[in-house]
Motif scaffolding. Structure first.
Motif, mmCIF file in Angstrom:
data_model
loop_
_atom_site.group_PDB
_atom_site.id
_atom_site.type_symbol
_atom_site.label_atom_id
_atom_site.label_comp_id
_atom_site.label_asym_id
_atom_site.label_seq_id
_atom_site.Cartn_x
_atom_site.Cartn_y
_atom_site.Cartn_z
ATOM 1 N N UNK A 25 -2.647 23.225 -2.259
ATOM 2 C CA UNK A 25 -2.648 22.793 -3.469
ATOM 3 C C UNK A 25 -1.335 22.326 -4.219
ATOM 4 N N UNK A 26 -0.446 22.757 -3.804
ATOM 5 C CA UNK A 26 0.926 22.266 -4.169
ATOM 6 C C UNK A 26 1.699 21.765 -3.087
ATOM 7 N N UNK A 27 2.560 20.817 -3.452
ATOM 8 C CA UNK A 27 3.326 19.984 -2.629
ATOM 9 C C UNK A 27 4.822 20.232 -2.962
ATOM 10 N N UNK A 28 5.751 20.558 -2.035
ATOM 11 C CA UNK A 28 7.050 20.835 -2.251
ATOM 12 C C UNK A 28 7.884 19.426 -2.062
ATOM 13 N N UNK A 29 8.626 19.023 -3.016
ATOM 14 C CA UNK A 29 9.366 17.746 -2.826
ATOM 15 C C UNK A 29 10.688 18.145 -2.023
ATOM 16 N N UNK A 30 10.744 17.256 -1.085
ATOM 17 C CA UNK A 30 11.814 17.669 0.031
ATOM 18 C C UNK A 30 13.164 17.308 -0.303
ATOM 19 N N UNK A 49 6.858 12.722 -9.322
ATOM 20 C CA UNK A 49 7.322 12.356 -10.705
ATOM 21 C C UNK A 49 8.644 12.461 -11.035
ATOM 22 N N UNK A 50 9.249 13.745 -10.813
ATOM 23 C CA UNK A 50 10.550 13.902 -11.425
ATOM 24 C C UNK A 50 11.549 13.246 -10.600
ATOM 25 N N UNK A 51 11.674 13.385 -9.240
ATOM 26 C CA UNK A 51 12.639 12.674 -8.511
ATOM 27 C C UNK A 51 12.499 11.459 -7.896
ATOM 28 N N UNK A 52 11.418 10.704 -7.864
ATOM 29 C CA UNK A 52 11.081 9.525 -7.439
ATOM 30 C C UNK A 52 10.972 9.560 -5.929
ATOM 31 N N UNK A 53 10.716 10.665 -5.311
ATOM 32 C CA UNK A 53 10.864 10.571 -4.029
ATOM 33 C C UNK A 53 9.194 10.208 -3.524
ATOM 34 N N UNK A 54 9.341 9.297 -2.340
ATOM 35 C CA UNK A 54 8.103 8.695 -1.914
ATOM 36 C C UNK A 54 7.571 9.332 -0.875
ATOM 37 N N UNK A 55 6.648 10.182 -0.886
ATOM 38 C CA UNK A 55 5.977 10.944 0.327
ATOM 39 C C UNK A 55 5.310 9.867 1.423
ATOM 40 N N UNK A 56 5.206 10.221 2.339
ATOM 41 C CA UNK A 56 4.212 9.338 3.488
ATOM 42 C C UNK A 56 2.700 9.500 2.955
ATOM 43 N N UNK A 260 15.926 -7.494 0.311
ATOM 44 C CA UNK A 260 16.135 -8.224 -0.715
ATOM 45 C C UNK A 260 15.819 -7.359 -2.074
ATOM 46 N N UNK A 261 14.986 -6.476 -1.945
ATOM 47 C CA UNK A 261 14.910 -5.617 -3.172
ATOM 48 C C UNK A 261 14.378 -4.214 -2.925
ATOM 49 N N UNK A 262 14.580 -3.302 -3.643
ATOM 50 C CA UNK A 262 13.914 -1.948 -3.498
ATOM 51 C C UNK A 262 12.924 -1.633 -4.626
ATOM 52 N N UNK A 263 11.501 -1.429 -4.261
ATOM 53 C CA UNK A 263 10.614 -1.452 -5.234
ATOM 54 C C UNK A 263 9.838 -0.378 -5.266
ATOM 55 N N UNK A 264 9.578 0.615 -6.249
ATOM 56 C CA UNK A 264 8.756 1.533 -6.281
ATOM 57 C C UNK A 264 7.255 1.443 -5.903
ATOM 58 N N UNK A 265 6.844 2.315 -5.306
ATOM 59 C CA UNK A 265 5.390 2.291 -4.899
ATOM 60 C C UNK A 265 4.526 1.857 -6.026
ATOM 61 N N UNK A 266 4.844 2.437 -7.436
ATOM 62 C CA UNK A 266 4.027 2.139 -8.568
ATOM 63 C C UNK A 266 4.087 0.830 -8.857
ATOM 64 N N UNK A 267 5.027 0.080 -8.403
ATOM 65 C CA UNK A 267 5.194 -1.157 -8.931
ATOM 66 C C UNK A 267 4.911 -2.432 -7.646
ATOM 67 N N UNK A 268 4.683 -1.818 -6.621
ATOM 68 C CA UNK A 268 4.754 -2.461 -5.373
ATOM 69 C C UNK A 268 3.632 -3.730 -5.561
#
Length: 309
Positions: A25-30, A49-56, A260-268
């Motif tokens: 139920x809870x996922x730990x940010x690496x 949300x807080x760190x912006x780490x992209x999980x697989x 060329x660019x680094x883009x968040x998954x939220x904006x991909x």
């Protein structure tokens, strides 16, 4: 036998009406160690949300979130010989394949799909790292070529999401042959004048980086993705030097011109759609014009003010 665990605890739970709760139920940010509720993580496209780490994420999950209205059609992958070299190390290769298929529900590491993003028809090819580290073998190579052939037949651009540890060692030279074969497929797409956009996810290494993953018209990377040929530890041991901070990470590679660019998954999705419109010379999406706010009415001037004015 532990009578407290095996008898007393189940008896108490049954009396109180408790149900077994899932453990994930809870996922730990690496990166930060922060615990995030799985529903919140899912809503945020599996980005902390807080760190912006992209999980697989799985290939099917990525396709679902990439296409308009989660609507797409999967393409059937070509059939190949399952174990051409009859390979065996600690376990038989066929056993490893069976376990990977059971774990992921996939036939191999590649999924191809057709659909639309912001109204643009495309072909998407996604590599799933959960299937034997996204390794490139004969089946994956044939599937990638099938994706390019579908893009050529339907005259659509191709967007490829790379995630791999490299060539599949259990297939030896047959795996390495896929580097050349997929490169030919890329050339055919470019000769047809169709765009090829590559999204590099964590990790993209080995022979995949040495072939189709670095041959796109535009290379986009997800934040923090490891991208390179050999791993940092292998390079350090070979050259016997300390590597720079963040070496082979997406941000470092963008600063040095490899990405060329680094883009968040939220904006991909929006970013890829905008790039494809530029490459296809299509008009940008029209933004609805908002009516200007009405100016406040001025009070009517009195008779004295009119005479003075």
């Amino acid at each position: 036998m532990n009578w407290i665990t095996n008898f007393v605890r189940p008896k108490i739970n049954s009396m109180l009406g408790r149900r077994d709760m899932p453990e994930n139920l809870w996922i730990k940010c690496p990166e930060t160690g922060e615990m995030v509720f799985h529903k919140d993580l899912e809503k945020n496209h599996y980005v902390i949300p807080s760190s912006g780490h992209h999980m697989r994420i799985s290939a099917k999950e990525r396709l679902k979130r990439f296409f308009d209205d989660e609507q797409f059609e999967l393409l059937e992958n070509p059939k190949v010989v399952a174990d051409p070299l009859k390979f065996r190390d600690e376990r038989r290769y066929t056993d490893r394949l069976r376990d990977a298929k059971t774990k992921t529900g996939l036939e191999d590491a590649i999924l191809n799909a057709t659909g639309e993003i912001e109204g643009l028809p495309i072909v998407a090819t996604v590599q799933d790292f959960a299937f034997m580290g996204g390794s490139l073998g004969m089946a994956a190579g044939e599937a990638i070529i099938k994706g390019f052939e579908a893009a050529l037949d339907q005259k659509r651009p191709l967007v490829l999401f790379a995630a791999s540890g490299g060539a599949r060692m259990q297939e030896g030279i047959l795996s390495l042959m896929q580097l050349a074969r997929t490169t030919v497929a890329v050339d055919r797409l470019k000769e047809a004048g169709l765009p090829y956009v590559v999204v590099l996810t964590n990790p993209t290494t080995g022979g995949v980086t040495a072939s189709y993953a670095m041959l796109g018209d535009v290379h986009i990377a997800e934040p923090g993705a490891l991208i390179g040929f050999a791993g940092p530890r292998v390079i350090e041991q070979t050259i016997r030097e300390k590597l720079p901070e963040g070496f082979q990470r997406a941000e470092y590679l963008m600063e040095h011109g490899m990405v060329d660019m680094v883009v968040s998954r939220l904006e991909m999705k929006a970013t890829v759609a905008r790039l494809l419109r530029l490459l296809l010379k299509r008009p940008a999406l029209s933004v609805p014009e908002t009516a200007p706010e009405a100016l406040p009415l001025l009070p009517e001037a009195s008779e004295t003010e009119r005479q003075e004015g």
